[in-house]
Motif scaffolding. Structure first.
Motif, PDB file in Angstrom:
ATOM      1  N   ARG A  47       0.838  -1.209   0.000  1.00  0.00           N
ATOM      2  CA  ARG A  47       0.000   0.000   0.000  1.00  0.00           C
ATOM      3  C   ARG A  47       0.872   1.258   0.000  1.00  0.00           C
TER       4      ARG A  47
ATOM      5  N   VAL B   9      -4.563  -1.084  -5.282  1.00  0.00           N
ATOM      6  CA  VAL B   9      -4.103  -1.909  -4.166  1.00  0.00           C
ATOM      7  C   VAL B   9      -4.923  -3.186  -4.042  1.00  0.00           C
ATOM      8  N   GLU B  13      -3.917  -7.155  -3.426  1.00  0.00           N
ATOM      9  CA  GLU B  13      -4.435  -7.981  -2.335  1.00  0.00           C
ATOM     10  C   GLU B  13      -4.978  -9.305  -2.879  1.00  0.00           C
TER      11      GLU B  13
END
Lengths: 297, 173
Positions: A47, B9, B13
């Motif tokens: 992130r 993102v 994931e």
């Protein structure tokens, strides 16, 4: 069936099938996984990386840049050499380009013939090593006299150096310098004057600068014509109208030229004599002609 | 991966969830201890994230991920080649062993098989073990393994053949 064959069959099965007997057994092994802390660390790192600007890939090395630089250097070197070549040529005695040197080259081309007539018997052209001092002195003298005051152009046929120098309204100091230089010039010019063809080729200063320097040079040199200032454009154009023989004669002393014209008349070569006289009159308008020539048109 | 390279993102994931177990096991069974495996696992993802701009669609993501891990493992072996004695092997086995709750008594014979497989995997030379793991854990074919490890296909096939022979030998004891 041998053990090797079984092994090969098992290997083929292991490679071909996703669920071979061995693979199935492997899948029954404990299946450890990263713990939660490790997962959190990896995801947090991902992130952060996504939030930050993406790293720019390292710029490719441009292999053509050194080659381009080398080519530019070569081009620059060639350009400089091309520019410097004429200057180097001048330093080695090659005449510079320009109107004055053009005139000098023309005179040089005609010099051998003039030499044979002006200074018989003809001698080979003086070595180059002898003439430069004369040229250098002459230029230096011109500088000195130009720095003072330009003297009026003397009578072309004048032979008295002192009188010519006295005509110049130059300051006393400059006059003294000029006189000293004149004396030196007499010595050096005398050494080379008899074979004056080459000096003739070297008399190529700019017309404006040459005019004041003429008196000393002309009077100090037996072959005064050899050091004549470059002719004005009008005269040069006139020269083109005359034959080579006439132009050769124009390099003679005025008296010798007159004698040559008289000889031509006696030989019946009237037209040639007339051309010689015409050019003579244009070069020496104040010269007092012999009676037999005065009436020649 | 392309979506993540553009800043998505969630795409990362999803990739992580799909590949984390496979990668972790490949690393753990290659290096033999959890501490090194954790370190290499994190470093592998870190390298992948840093190189996300260079990812190309034509490269299978799993292969790319395993390639990064393989390079890190090779570097680790070069620095400190693990010399596992039987006690260490037993310790690894205990670490990798399933929880007691997942081991009913009726599966003891299968448990013995798994134990023996685990032992022989630890005893395999690294190159043979890696080829075996890339096949059974990463699901890679002969060609992909050869490309990833930088070896010829015949060499990889030979490594796998030796690995299977040792496994059979272990099971025959």
């Amino acid at each position: 069936m041998s053990g090797d064959e079984n092994l090969e069959r098992e290997l083929e099965s292991f490679l071909r099938e996703d669920d071979s007997r061995l693979a199935a057994l492997y899948r029954k092994l404990p299946r450890p996984e990263p713990d939660a802390a490790l997962d959190a660390a990896v995801l947090a790192m991902a992130r952060r990386a996504a939030a930050a600007p993406a790293p720019r890939p390292a710029p490719r090395r441009r292999h053509w840049l050194p080659l381009l630089g080398a080519a530019a250097t070569v081009a620059l070197a060639v350009g400089i050499a091309y520019r410097l070549a004429p200057q180097l040529g001048n330093q080695r005695g090659v005449p510079a380009a320009g109107g004055a040197s053009d005139a000098a080259r023309r005179e040089e081309a005609q010099a051998p013939a003039a030499t044979t007539q002006a200074a018989p018997p003809a001698r080979p052209a003086p070595p180059a090593a002898v003439t430069p001092p004369v040229e250098t002195d002459r230029r230096q003298l011109q500088k000195v006299e130009n720095a003072a005051a330009p003297a009026p152009a003397p009578f072309p046929g004048a032979t008295d150096a002192t009188a010519a120098a006295a005509k110049a309204p130059a300051p006393a100091a400059a006059g003294r310098v000029a006189a000293n230089r004149e004396a030196e010039m007499k010595k050096s010019a005398a050494a080379v004057s008899e074979s004056a063809a080459a000096p003739a080729s070297m008399s190529a200063p700019a017309p404006a600068a040459a005019a004041p320097a003429e008196p000393a040079l002309r009077v100090g040199t037996p072959a005064g014509n050899a050091f004549e200032a470059p002719k004005p454009a009008k005269d040069r154009a006139q020269d083109h109208a005359y034959s080579a023989a006439v132009l050769r004669n124009s390099r003679l002393y005025p008296e010798s030229w007159i004698a040559e014209i008289q000889r031509l008349l006696r030989a019946g070569r009237r037209e040639e004599a007339r051309q010689n006289l015409e050019l003579f009159r244009s070069k020496y308008p104040d010269y007092r002609l012999p009676e037999d020539l005065r009436d020649l048109p | 991966m392309l979506a993540y390279a553009q800043g998505d993102v969630r795409a990362f994931e999803a990739l992580y969830a799909r590949s984390r177990g496979m990668l972790y096991r490949f690393i753990l069974r290659s290096v033999g201890d959890r501490a090194s495996a954790d370190e290499l696992f994190q470093e592998t993802w870190s390298r992948l994230v840093a190189a996300r701009e260079r990812y190309r669609v034509e490269a299978k993501f799993t292969t790319w991920l395993l390639q990064i891990a393989h390079n890190l493992i090779v570097d680790t072996f070069r620095r400190t080649r693990p010399q596992a004695d039987p006690d260490e092997t037993e310790a690894v086995f205990r670490t990798l062993d399933a929880p007691e709750s997942e081991r009913p008594e009726q599966y003891l014979s299968e448990f013995e098989q798994r134990r023996r497989l685990q032992l022989v995997l630890d005893e395999l030379p690294p190159a043979q073990r890696e080829a075996f793991l890339l096949r059974v854990e990463g699901g890679l074919g002969l060609e992909a393994i050869a490309r990833l490890t930088g070896a010829g296909q015949e060499t990889v096939k030979s490594r796998l053949r030796y690995a299977l022979a040792k496994i059979r030998e272990k099971f025959a004891e």
